[in-house]
Design a protein around this motif. Sequence first.
Motif, PDB file in Angstrom:
ATOM      1  N   SER A  70      25.489 114.902  29.396  1.00 13.89           N
ATOM      2  CA  SER A  70      24.390 114.194  30.069  1.00 13.89           C
ATOM      3  C   SER A  70      24.852 113.471  31.328  1.00 13.89           C
ATOM      4  CB  SER A  70      23.742 113.188  29.113  1.00 13.89           C
ATOM      5  OG  SER A  70      23.223 113.824  27.969  1.00 13.89           O
ATOM      6  N   THR A  89      19.194 111.316  30.403  1.00 15.40           N
ATOM      7  CA  THR A  89      18.547 112.480  31.005  1.00 15.40           C
ATOM      8  C   THR A  89      19.299 112.930  32.257  1.00 15.40           C
ATOM      9  OG1 THR A  89      17.127 111.128  32.415  1.00 15.40           O
ATOM     10  CG2 THR A  89      16.342 111.601  30.186  1.00 15.40           C
ATOM     11  N   ALA A  90      18.798 113.988  32.855  1.00 12.41           N
ATOM     12  CA  ALA A  90      19.411 114.505  34.075  1.00 12.41           C
ATOM     13  C   ALA A  90      19.359 113.489  35.209  1.00 12.41           C
ATOM     14  CB  ALA A  90      18.720 115.794  34.494  1.00 12.41           C
ATOM     15  N   LYS A  91      18.381 112.572  35.182  1.00 10.59           N
ATOM     16  CA  LYS A  91      18.282 111.550  36.224  1.00 10.59           C
ATOM     17  C   LYS A  91      19.522 110.672  36.220  1.00 10.59           C
ATOM     18  CE  LYS A  91      13.216 111.311  36.222  1.00 10.59           C
ATOM     19  NZ  LYS A  91      12.040 110.433  36.004  1.00 10.59           N
ATOM     20  N   GLN A  92      19.909 110.181  35.040  1.00 12.38           N
ATOM     21  CA  GLN A  92      21.137 109.385  34.970  1.00 12.38           C
ATOM     22  C   GLN A  92      22.367 110.230  35.295  1.00 12.38           C
ATOM     23  OE1 GLN A  92      18.831 108.875  32.284  1.00 12.38           O
ATOM     24  NE2 GLN A  92      18.145 106.939  33.156  1.00 12.38           N
ATOM     25  N   PRO A 151      15.934 105.110  36.120  1.00 14.91           N
ATOM     26  CA  PRO A 151      16.407 106.389  36.691  1.00 14.91           C
ATOM     27  C   PRO A 151      17.488 106.213  37.746  1.00 14.91           C
ATOM     28  CG  PRO A 151      14.282 105.800  37.627  1.00 14.91           C
ATOM     29  CD  PRO A 151      14.543 104.805  36.538  1.00 14.91           C
ATOM     30  N   TYR A 158      19.940 110.352  24.507  1.00 18.29           N
ATOM     31  CA  TYR A 158      18.745 109.968  25.251  1.00 18.29           C
ATOM     32  C   TYR A 158      18.930 110.075  26.765  1.00 18.29           C
ATOM     33  CZ  TYR A 158      16.698 108.087  20.956  1.00 18.29           C
ATOM     34  OH  TYR A 158      16.185 107.939  19.701  1.00 18.29           O
ATOM     35  N   SER A 186      17.402 104.572  29.247  1.00 19.31           N
ATOM     36  CA  SER A 186      17.493 105.909  29.838  1.00 19.31           C
ATOM     37  C   SER A 186      16.187 106.344  30.495  1.00 19.31           C
ATOM     38  CB  SER A 186      17.902 106.918  28.768  1.00 19.31           C
ATOM     39  OG  SER A 186      16.911 107.014  27.754  1.00 19.31           O
ATOM     40  N   GLN A 187      15.059 105.931  29.943  1.00 16.76           N
ATOM     41  CA  GLN A 187      13.770 106.376  30.478  1.00 16.76           C
ATOM     42  C   GLN A 187      13.253 105.493  31.603  1.00 16.76           C
ATOM     43  OE1 GLN A 187      10.731 107.512  27.643  1.00 16.76           O
ATOM     44  NE2 GLN A 187      12.252 107.972  26.062  1.00 16.76           N
TER      45      GLN A 187
END
Length: 500
Positions: free
Chosen positions: A339, A310-313, A289, A308, A285-286
């Motif tokens: 998410s 995030t808004a990017k995914q 992106p 885990y 997740s980190q």
Amino acid sequence: MSNPRNGDTKPPCLPRNGLVKIPTQPNGLGSASITKGTPAVKNRLCQPSSMPAILSPALAHRSDLPIPSLASPLSLAALAGVSSPPGASLVGLNTSEGSEQPSPERLPGSPSERQLAVDEKILNRLFWYFSACEKCVLAQVCKAWRRVLYQPKFWVGLTPVLHTKELYNILPGGEKEFVSLQGFAVRGFDGFCLVGVSDLDICEFIDNYPLSKKGVKSMSLKRSTITDAGLEVMLEQMQGVVRLELSGCNDFTEAGLWSSLNARITALSVSDCINVADDAIAAISQLLPNLTELNLQAYHVTDTALAYFTAKQGYTTHTLRLNSCWEITNHGVVNMVHSLPNLSVLSLSGCSKVTDDGVELVAENLRKLRSLDLSWCPRITDMALEYIACDLHKLEELVLDRCVRITDTGLSYLSTMSSLRSLYLRWCCQVQDFGLKHLLSMGSLRLLSLAGCPLLTTTGLSGLVQLQELEELELTNCPGATPELFKYFSQHLPCCMVIE
């Protein structure tokens, strides 16, 4: 004869799962196979997998596969004066020094016939009608045919599968020599599946395949002993890889994912890797992106992992498959739907702790879903189907295999879904003839699977002839499917492929 289309043309003679085995070769690559991607609808007929397996040996040495409205490869080879036995080798790498290939001047027949046999305009159109296996055989006929067939356009969408033992030639002294991969490079393969390889094998592959640095877009490692160091080197050296699959690789750790994953990867598949747990999802997740597709089969992943993302995914990820993630519950579904609101494909297959409440969360929050897989979810009932029918108006594919608590009432809810094109009800043991009557109003259905439904009778199944737009009907292990019924379908559903 059907009209040839683009490079993804697939002749009917291809096996259902799109697998083609390369004939035996004298240079150590005899077991290499080539896989072709197929639509999800077709893949459902096989055991679910993110990447298809190798074709059974029974089909491996066939060079007489039928071709629509065309002569067989052997007859075409005969036209050029060369016979191609079933065990003919693939000119995939370097042709043996002693092999003799005829020139156009040596071909039998009149000059006009010889010219026709090597006319590149004709061959460029003709070869679209052959499967990958047949192309491998035809490439042995003469240099002119090989020159035409080795154009990358004929191999688009195909993935060579190489096992460890096929990567090396044994020299007379007993030493091992890495094989030449030049033949694959000529055809422009941008994806490979390596089976059983080690860190050293991967380094050798990178050094010997001319396109490995930037030309390879997809890599799949299966049952391999790759370690954290090997994974890091591979992704550092192969700068073009955007699709990565790790299946049955038990020697890399979550720390290896943290050190090797990079932002260019857009599709990741991880299955049967014992060291993958919640922290691995944190790394994914980190570090990714731009991830659009994630296929995950991990027994130790919990609800925490789904928090885990995030808004990017959330903006980029449209496909999520969580297969046999036994520890995922409705709480994890809550984290996931908030998410990843833009999902269009979701699989919770084998997530046995997910209930109707979890499906309600999916239906209310993921309105863009086009494909939903709830197979092997034993707690799913008719109530879940009501939620799906009410909210998922864009859904085109629904998989309910082994949802043993679904009844005819649930099918009545689904009958209102005008967008549903594919419905899988394999081994739904409570579905009866009355439930089938609800489906007869679904004019949008193109694929229906009723395999293993024990309560369906011949009378109930015969009513399916009302679905005149049906293209595929699966009745495997269905007691009510009799020879007389199949004959009846052939007469009244002539455009439908019925799978016995």
